[in-house]
Design a protein around this motif. Structure first.
Motif, PDB file in Angstrom:
ATOM      1  N   ASN A 177      -8.386   8.007  -5.855  1.00  0.00           N
ATOM      2  CA  ASN A 177      -8.114   8.907  -4.711  1.00  0.00           C
ATOM      3  C   ASN A 177      -8.257   8.256  -3.391  1.00  0.00           C
ATOM      4  N   ASP A 178      -9.324   7.656  -3.328  1.00  0.00           N
ATOM      5  CA  ASP A 178      -9.788   7.003  -1.998  1.00  0.00           C
ATOM      6  C   ASP A 178      -8.857   5.855  -1.634  1.00  0.00           C
ATOM      7  N   LEU A 179      -8.489   5.010  -2.664  1.00  0.00           N
ATOM      8  CA  LEU A 179      -7.507   3.895  -2.434  1.00  0.00           C
ATOM      9  C   LEU A 179      -5.855   4.380  -2.164  1.00  0.00           C
ATOM     10  N   VAL A 180      -5.583   5.315  -2.634  1.00  0.00           N
ATOM     11  CA  VAL A 180      -4.286   5.695  -2.583  1.00  0.00           C
ATOM     12  C   VAL A 180      -4.206   6.488  -1.378  1.00  0.00           C
ATOM     13  N   SER A 181      -5.093   7.436  -0.882  1.00  0.00           N
ATOM     14  CA  SER A 181      -5.075   8.088   0.361  1.00  0.00           C
ATOM     15  C   SER A 181      -5.266   7.170   1.402  1.00  0.00           C
ATOM     16  N   THR A 227      -0.863  -3.829  -4.774  1.00  0.00           N
ATOM     17  CA  THR A 227       0.024  -2.714  -5.181  1.00  0.00           C
ATOM     18  C   THR A 227       0.517  -1.777  -4.406  1.00  0.00           C
ATOM     19  N   LEU A 228      -0.383  -0.973  -3.983  1.00  0.00           N
ATOM     20  CA  LEU A 228      -0.185   0.205  -3.154  1.00  0.00           C
ATOM     21  C   LEU A 228       0.328  -0.416  -1.633  1.00  0.00           C
ATOM     22  N   ASN A 229      -0.005  -1.575  -1.241  1.00  0.00           N
ATOM     23  CA  ASN A 229       0.757  -1.873  -0.227  1.00  0.00           C
ATOM     24  C   ASN A 229       2.078  -2.505  -0.348  1.00  0.00           C
ATOM     25  N   PHE A 279      -5.544   2.238 -14.379  1.00  0.00           N
ATOM     26  CA  PHE A 279      -6.332   1.789 -13.357  1.00  0.00           C
ATOM     27  C   PHE A 279      -7.958   1.472 -13.960  1.00  0.00           C
ATOM     28  N   LEU A 280      -8.395   0.434 -13.645  1.00  0.00           N
ATOM     29  CA  LEU A 280      -9.935  -0.023 -14.283  1.00  0.00           C
ATOM     30  C   LEU A 280     -10.784  -0.023 -13.015  1.00  0.00           C
ATOM     31  N   PRO A 281     -11.462   0.983 -12.968  1.00  0.00           N
ATOM     32  CA  PRO A 281     -12.365   1.042 -11.455  1.00  0.00           C
ATOM     33  C   PRO A 281     -13.573  -0.080 -11.610  1.00  0.00           C
TER      34      PRO A 281
END
Length: 358
Positions: free
Chosen positions: A139-143, A271-273, A234-236
């Protein structure tokens, strides 16, 4: 200091006794009739001894004063030294106390950090808590990277399965589902296993767990109605991701074949970028028609402005020519007025008729 004073008092008493004895002998000698030269010599020696004893007494008194003065000076210096040492000691004790306070705070931070580590271990040892931990990190990464309209959390898909996160992308490829769980138990066994058969069994168990998780993700989220033909696992934990790519390359290849891309926090950020760049490109294409229309209107305004600039330039040129003609006429009038002023009228001469130029 007390011993020295006692000795000085004793010395003064002896001197006084000797002086008194000398005076008594002299007086006794003066009362007696005149004696022989030996007695007279003894009296002189006694008088000389008495004078020396008096000088010794005076010297003893001066010495006592000098000793007392020196003792007072030494006492004053010792007092100052003790005062300075006391101040330095107090200052040093204060600094030591401050350092002890800093050490106490550091100790408290270490205790708190130890408790946090224990709490993190408890979280990672429980499957549900570990899943929540992975979801929070995801959640933190995506937001942080994507706009709110580009993703959803805990989305129920058309097949009834719930994805931890769904990133909305245009077709193709479509929305991409992300799963935030990871097999930690078998990884722990793998890290704790020694060489030999125990290591082989741990590797086999780890391989089976990861592939089973990949198969579950492919079945739930890949090519479902409304989703793309691929999904993300996703592997945290960077350690699990590194272990897979370093020693289990065949597992990674099978996940690629199943269209399940394994990502860590670092690769997830990349990936999100990329997704953000794709969304920006999509929005640019959607707005391309409006941009072209605005550009056409802008070009029409530019042509209209150019025409008006030309008209204004024509007016400026005409005004410049009119100003030049006005200047010429003004010069002619000035010249004519000068000629009139130079004329000398004579009564005998006929009046000269001036010809006015047009």
């Amino acid at each position: 200091m007390e011993d020295t004073g006692a000795l000085l008092v004793f010395g003064l008493i002896v001197v006084v006794l000797l002086v008194a004895g000398g005076f008594w002998l002299v007086l006794n000698h003066l009362k007696q009739p005149r004696q022989d030269p030996m007695a007279q010599w003894q009296a002189e020696q006694l008088a000389s001894l008495t004078a020396r004893l008096q000088a010794l007494a005076e010297s003893q008194v001066n010495l006592q004063g000098a000793i007392n003065q020196r003792l007072d000076s030494v006492t004053h210096r010792l007092g100052e030294g003790f005062s300075q040492n006391a101040e330095k000691t107090a200052k040093s004790l204060g600094e030591i106390q401050e350092r002890l306070n800093v050490i106490d705070k550091a100790q408290d931070n270490l205790v708190k950090l130890s408790n946090d580590v224990v709490g993190l271990q408890d979280i990672l040892s429980n499957k549900q808590a570990r899943g929540a931990f992975g979801e929070i990190q995801l959640n933190d990464l995506v937001s942080q990277v994507l706009p709110p309209s580009a993703y959803e959390f805990q989305v129920t898909l058309a097949n009834g399965k719930r994805a931890d996160c769904l990133i909305h992308l245009p077709n193709p490829p479509g929305s991409i589902a992300i799963d935030a769980k990871f097999p930690l138990e078998s990884y722990r066994l793998l890290r704790a296993a020694e060489r030999g058969d125990e290591r082989k069994l741990a590797e086999r168990a780890f391989r089976v767990d990861v592939l089973k998780h990949v198969a579950d993700i492919a079945e739930r989220y890949v090519a479902v109605e409304g989703t793309a033909d691929s999904a993300l696992m996703f592997l945290p934990s960077e350690a699990v991701y590194a272990e897979l790519h370093a020693n289990f390359r065949e597992v990674v290849e099978k996940s690629f074949a199943a269209k399940v891309w394994i990502v860590s926090p670092t690769t997830m950020m990349a990936t999100l970028n990329t997704v953000r760049a794709i969304l920006r490109d999509v929005r640019m294409r959607e707005q391309a028609g409006l941009i072209q229309k605005e550009v056409a209107v802008l070009m029409e305004d530019i042509r209209r402005l150019d025409k008006r600039v030309d008209n204004l330039q024509t007016h400026f040129n005409q005004a410049s020519r009119d100003i030049d003609e006005i200047v010429i006429s003004s010069k002619k009038v000035t010249s004519r007025a000068g000629k009139i002023e130079e004329l000398e009228l004579d009564k005998a001469e006929p009046v000269v008729k001036l010809v006015v130029e047009n």
